[in-house]
Design an enzyme around this catalytic site. Sequence first.
Site, mmCIF file in Angstrom:
data_model
loop_
_atom_site.group_PDB
_atom_site.id
_atom_site.type_symbol
_atom_site.label_atom_id
_atom_site.label_comp_id
_atom_site.label_asym_id
_atom_site.label_seq_id
_atom_site.Cartn_x
_atom_site.Cartn_y
_atom_site.Cartn_z
ATOM 1 C CE LYS A 1 -2.303 3.416 2.053
ATOM 2 N NZ LYS A 1 -1.907 4.264 0.921
ATOM 3 C CD GLU B 1 13.020 2.252 10.772
ATOM 4 O OE1 GLU B 1 13.344 3.375 11.201
ATOM 5 O OE2 GLU B 1 13.419 1.193 11.302
ATOM 6 C CB CYS C 1 12.885 10.103 7.864
ATOM 7 S SG CYS C 1 13.893 8.962 6.923
ATOM 8 C CD GLU D 1 9.395 14.165 10.630
ATOM 9 O OE1 GLU D 1 8.245 13.730 10.772
ATOM 10 O OE2 GLU D 1 10.324 13.496 10.152
HETATM 11 P P1 NAD Z 1 2.035 8.983 6.772
HETATM 12 O O1 NAD Z 1 2.169 8.353 8.114
HETATM 13 O O2 NAD Z 1 0.997 9.995 6.575
HETATM 14 O O3 NAD Z 1 1.766 7.867 5.669
HETATM 15 C C1 NAD Z 1 2.647 6.780 5.480
HETATM 16 C C2 NAD Z 1 1.855 5.630 4.876
HETATM 17 O O4 NAD Z 1 0.909 5.171 5.840
HETATM 18 C C3 NAD Z 1 1.044 6.035 3.644
HETATM 19 O O5 NAD Z 1 1.031 4.978 2.723
HETATM 20 C C4 NAD Z 1 -0.329 6.245 4.223
HETATM 21 O O6 NAD Z 1 -1.374 6.112 3.284
HETATM 22 C C5 NAD Z 1 -0.374 5.125 5.246
HETATM 23 N N1 NAD Z 1 -1.400 5.270 6.285
HETATM 24 C C6 NAD Z 1 -1.981 6.397 6.743
HETATM 25 N N2 NAD Z 1 -2.901 6.091 7.683
HETATM 26 C C7 NAD Z 1 -2.882 4.742 7.824
HETATM 27 C C8 NAD Z 1 -3.577 3.819 8.630
HETATM 28 N N3 NAD Z 1 -4.510 4.196 9.495
HETATM 29 N N4 NAD Z 1 -3.288 2.518 8.513
HETATM 30 C C9 NAD Z 1 -2.332 2.092 7.659
HETATM 31 N N5 NAD Z 1 -1.656 2.917 6.842
HETATM 32 C C10 NAD Z 1 -1.914 4.224 6.935
HETATM 33 O O7 NAD Z 1 3.487 9.546 6.393
HETATM 34 P P2 NAD Z 1 3.900 10.364 5.066
HETATM 35 O O8 NAD Z 1 3.356 11.742 5.189
HETATM 36 O O9 NAD Z 1 3.592 9.570 3.846
HETATM 37 O O10 NAD Z 1 5.491 10.400 5.188
HETATM 38 C C11 NAD Z 1 6.174 11.363 5.916
HETATM 39 C C12 NAD Z 1 6.639 10.799 7.242
HETATM 40 O O11 NAD Z 1 7.400 9.622 7.003
HETATM 41 C C13 NAD Z 1 7.566 11.716 8.011
HETATM 42 O O12 NAD Z 1 7.195 11.730 9.360
HETATM 43 C C14 NAD Z 1 8.933 11.080 7.849
HETATM 44 O O13 NAD Z 1 9.841 11.345 8.884
HETATM 45 C C15 NAD Z 1 8.576 9.646 7.800
HETATM 46 N N6 NAD Z 1 9.633 8.869 7.154
HETATM 47 C C16 NAD Z 1 10.410 8.067 7.936
HETATM 48 C C17 NAD Z 1 11.456 7.340 7.375
HETATM 49 C C18 NAD Z 1 12.303 6.432 8.232
HETATM 50 O O14 NAD Z 1 12.934 5.531 7.671
HETATM 51 N N7 NAD Z 1 12.365 6.623 9.529
HETATM 52 C C19 NAD Z 1 11.710 7.430 6.005
HETATM 53 C C20 NAD Z 1 10.887 8.274 5.222
HETATM 54 C C21 NAD Z 1 9.848 8.972 5.818
#
Ligand code: NAD
Length: 477
Positions: A172, A247, A281, A378
């Site tokens: 997903k 992550e 991130c 963040e």
């Molecule tokens: P997000 O949490 O909004 O979404 C991430 C994924 O989760 C998307 O596919 C989203 O559709 C899905 N999602 C959302 N709600 C969900 C639910 N209830 N159940 C299951 N899946 C769900 O994050 P984003 O805005 O896409 O990405 C940015 C964030 O990602 C930042 O906080 C960044 O730090 C983090 N990030 C972390 C790393 C790492 O390796 N630590 C790497 C890249 C990004």
Amino acid sequence: MDSKNLINGEWVIPEEDTKDVYNPSNIGDKVGILHYSNSAHVKHAGEAAQLAFKDWSKRTGAQRADLLYKVSSQFEEHREELALLASTEMGKPMNEMLGEVTRAINILRFYAGEGMRECGDVIPASQKNVLQFSKRVPLGVVGVITPWNFPVAIPIWKIAPALICGNTIIWKPAEMASLTATRVTELFVEAGLPAGVLNLVIGKGSVIGNTLLEEVKLEAVSFTGSTETGQWIASACAKRNIKFQTEMGGKNAAVILADANLSNTIPAIISGAFSSAGQKCTATSRIIVEETIYEDVKRELNRAVSKLKVGEATDPAIYLGPVASRDQYEIVTKYADIAKRGNIIAEGICISDLNQGNFITPLVVDGFEIDHPLIQEEIFGPIAVLIRVKSFEEAIQVCNNTIYGLTASIFTSNLQKGLRFLDEADAGMVRVNLETAGVEYQAPFGGSKMSSSHTREQGTAALQFYTQVKTCAVNFE
Ligand code: NAD
């Protein structure tokens, strides 16, 4: 281009609910249509992955590797096209996107090689004529949930190790990277992906995520995204006692000591803070500077940042592209407004019409207390805050004063302080004279505190997540 699901080897385009996708570099430019899936699609994908597991898990490592090598060749052949699609969908500069696709190619090959390496130990038995050994076996169906900021590399660093270990997948992707996810999956199909081994389901996190985590038979979930979503996923998995890996966010610090070589340090700070428009991130968002060189660092940052150009992601003259979406633009703009109430040390320039895309000029500020939201939350945009400290000890204390612990860097020519920092900085990835971003794919990737579930991705660490150990004994007397 239309987004589409791949379920059991068949392409499916849900028609009930759609949204137009616009280029963040040019918000009037429509680049495709996103088709939202419903719960039934997710359940169907779950059944397909379950069925495909029977055959895929029985294949040899060499057979699974063959698919990954073929996918890597597809990526190589379509490198420019894939990079351009992602760049126009989520705004990452074209040169960075090309680098990201190359990383994905390398990751595919790295894990293909793992298909032919050892996967257990022989353990001496206390009884005679007993052979005792452990082996790693696949888990089953794995849910892969990915963010938009590395639309090619992050999915691949989950999918490739999961597949080589013999698992099948329901992927997903983030809404904002759905077109790229569709193309990535097409390249798997073109490489000979067997039906049901990788299933793609596109749509809203709340709909797909909830069905996936609550109604589909899964053995593990690998998630990258925000801390808030990650915590929800962790609790949903814990309730079902399935393996999970989350992550999440970061608030990464770069410490600059008085003896740092500034001509190497400043470019590393710029790249850490402003490549991908700060939407990594691992981005540098706090710059902690020893007071004796504080004014020098301010001057050098002013010189470097005022030259940084933001504009269309495909324009080779720019350093930063837009932020990925209008929502992201509004969130980051609020932080930028707060930041500008402090002292502006440097601001970059926009070379496109500011209203044409989600452009935010890079910004370095100071004048905030260390518990201020700008220093604690963040931001995920091109804003960095400078913090003045009196000593190395204070620098470590400020560096660790955050709920996050993803990555931390120090710039110094003092070996002893560099090594102490590696021990004392509370982060999963710690670095000396290197930017906070850019950890290599063959090394473990992950954070401490609220940045991660304390598991690790990439390198051989990923193989531990995507398998479980079986302890075997044979009496051959
Ligand atoms: P997000 O949490 O909004 O979404 C991430 C994924 O989760 C998307 O596919 C989203 O559709 C899905 N999602 C959302 N709600 C969900 C639910 N209830 N159940 C299951 N899946 C769900 O994050 P984003 O805005 O896409 O990405 C940015 C964030 O990602 C930042 O906080 C960044 O730090 C983090 N990030 C972390 C790393 C790492 O390796 N630590 C790497 C890249 C990004």
